[in-house]
Scaffold this active site. Structure first.
Site, PDB file in Angstrom:
ATOM      1  N   VAL A 106       0.866  -1.172   0.000  1.00  0.00           N
ATOM      2  CA  VAL A 106       0.000   0.000   0.000  1.00  0.00           C
ATOM      3  C   VAL A 106       0.901   1.220   0.000  1.00  0.00           C
ATOM      4  O   VAL A 106       1.881   1.282   0.754  1.00  0.00           O
ATOM      5  CB  VAL A 106      -0.918   0.020   1.235  1.00  0.00           C
ATOM      6  CG1 VAL A 106      -1.808   1.259   1.231  1.00  0.00           C
ATOM      7  CG2 VAL A 106      -1.773  -1.246   1.286  1.00  0.00           C
ATOM      8  N   CYS A 107       0.593   2.182  -0.852  1.00  0.00           N
ATOM      9  CA  CYS A 107       1.331   3.434  -0.887  1.00  0.00           C
ATOM     10  C   CYS A 107       2.825   3.175  -1.160  1.00  0.00           C
ATOM     11  O   CYS A 107       3.176   2.342  -1.997  1.00  0.00           O
ATOM     12  CB  CYS A 107       1.093   4.201   0.414  1.00  0.00           C
ATOM     13  SG  CYS A 107       1.547   5.948   0.380  1.00  0.00           S
ATOM     14  N   ASN A 108       3.712   3.852  -0.433  1.00  0.00           N
ATOM     15  CA  ASN A 108       5.140   3.688  -0.709  1.00  0.00           C
ATOM     16  C   ASN A 108       5.746   2.471  -0.025  1.00  0.00           C
ATOM     17  O   ASN A 108       6.960   2.301  -0.016  1.00  0.00           O
ATOM     18  CB  ASN A 108       5.923   4.955  -0.359  1.00  0.00           C
ATOM     19  CG  ASN A 108       5.851   5.312   1.119  1.00  0.00           C
ATOM     20  OD1 ASN A 108       5.314   4.553   1.928  1.00  0.00           O
ATOM     21  ND2 ASN A 108       6.397   6.475   1.476  1.00  0.00           N
ATOM     22  N   THR A 126       2.419   3.105  -6.918  1.00  0.00           N
ATOM     23  CA  THR A 126       2.731   3.690  -5.617  1.00  0.00           C
ATOM     24  C   THR A 126       2.098   5.074  -5.556  1.00  0.00           C
ATOM     25  O   THR A 126       1.433   5.506  -6.509  1.00  0.00           O
ATOM     26  CB  THR A 126       4.249   3.743  -5.377  1.00  0.00           C
ATOM     27  OG1 THR A 126       4.499   4.108  -4.002  1.00  0.00           O
ATOM     28  CG2 THR A 126       4.933   4.758  -6.284  1.00  0.00           C
TER      29      THR A 126
END
Length: 329
Positions: A106-108, A126
């Site tokens: 999830v995300c970075n 990302t």
């Protein structure tokens, strides 16, 4: 099935809690608490301090976890650099990648997977603000800059923060079918598919950026009337401005010309429609304001670099839906 979410000090709390709530709600609607069981796996034991300051209790550390996960997600953090180069963590992730059904981020959190070599030769997403850095640091990863989430085989990666909920919802749909996913989305007041489709940068988000109310009103008008005459003269009249001044102010406020915004809005809607229906291209084009399919195809190709037929093959409902809505193996 057991879902593990890897967390660490200064983790983005919603990267953990968002997907966890999606899976928990799916289990509730299935009336089966074991349908999804979420575990927080920490880089250290005890209570982790999240980026917003709230504490997060850890069920096990990666070094003590017994294994047996179905799905493993790596959360993100404003301070992801503190863990992205952890060699022991990388070894563990590589071992997990060989045993779990799905692994993702999830995300970075994608940086941690990339550090373990798990994004090499794979498509990945990302947070929009980290796309260039991920691509530069890990050139063997095929980073998609404008995706809410990406599935490449058993690798699942999502864009920033709340996009982790979109990813979890897609996993629920994959496991149990559209009806359950829609029920979860309704209960959590989510879109099953966001307006603008799979894009992080949709016209719906751009419409929130203008400071002047008359420009925002024009943007709202465009989004609500995609099949209408949305030429600069008509939009300028709607704003109560001269054409020249309207075009100048609109670009200054939004970073794009009125024509570019209209085209983006129409293609966003086309993507949404193609992902959720089998509407013929001729009718779809007419519904969003194109006089013919050739003009629609040209705009779609110009905006996305791929034709509408190819896009529908990749993202259309038939391509994304499992063969049957059944319990996972």
């Amino acid at each position: 099935m057991r879902i593990g979410i890897l967390a660490f000090e200064r983790v983005q709390l919603l990267d953990v809690a968002g997907p966890a709530d999606v899976f928990a709600e799916a289990a509730r609607q299935l009336a089966d608490p074991q349908a999804y069981s979420v575990e927080v796996i920490g880089t250290q034991a005890g209570v982790l301090r999240s980026s917003c300051g709230l504490g997060l209790a850890v069920d096990a550390t990666f070094s003590t976890h017994p294994g047996g996960l179905d799905t493993l997600l790596v959360a993100g953090s404003p301070r992801i650099e503190a863990v992205e180069a952890d060699a022991q963590l990388h070894d563990w992730l590589r071992a997990q990648a060989g045993s779990v059904r799905r692994i993702g981020s999830v995300c970075n959190g994608a940086f941690v997977l990339a550090g373990a070599g798990l994004l090499d030769g794979r498509r990945a997403a990302t947070h929009w603000n980290a796309v260039a850095r991920l691509a530069a640091r890990h050139p063997r990863a095929n980073v998609e800059p404008d995706a809410i989430y990406v599935k490449d085989g058993n690798l699942y990666t999502s864009a920033g923060v709340s996009a982790g909920m979109d990813l979890a919802l897609a996993m629920v749909e994959e496991d149990h079918g559209r009806e359950l996913a829609l029920g979860v989305a309704r209960e959590l007041v989510m879109f099953l598919k966001r307006p603008g489709g799979q894009s992080q940068f949709s016209a719906y988000l751009a419409a929130q950026t203008a400071a002047r109310s008359n420009i925002r009103q024009v943007q709202d008008h465009v989004l609500a009337h995609l099949d209408a005459d949305l030429s600069v003269p008509r939009l300028a009249a709607h704003a109560g401005m001269s054409e020249r001044n309207f075009a100048r102010v609109f670009r200054a406020e939004t970073g794009m010309t009125p024509a570019e915004f209209v085209e983006q809005a129409r293609i966003d809607e086309a993507r949404r429609l193609m992902q959720g229906s089998a509407l013929p291209l001729k009718r779809l084009a007419a519904n969003i304001g194109y006089a013919n399919t050739d003009a629609f195809r040209r705009a779609f190709l110009r905006r996305l670099g791929v034709g509408p037929s190819e896009y529908r093959t990749q993202w259309g409902e038939a391509a994304r839906r499992p063969p049957a809505a059944s319990s996972p193996a």
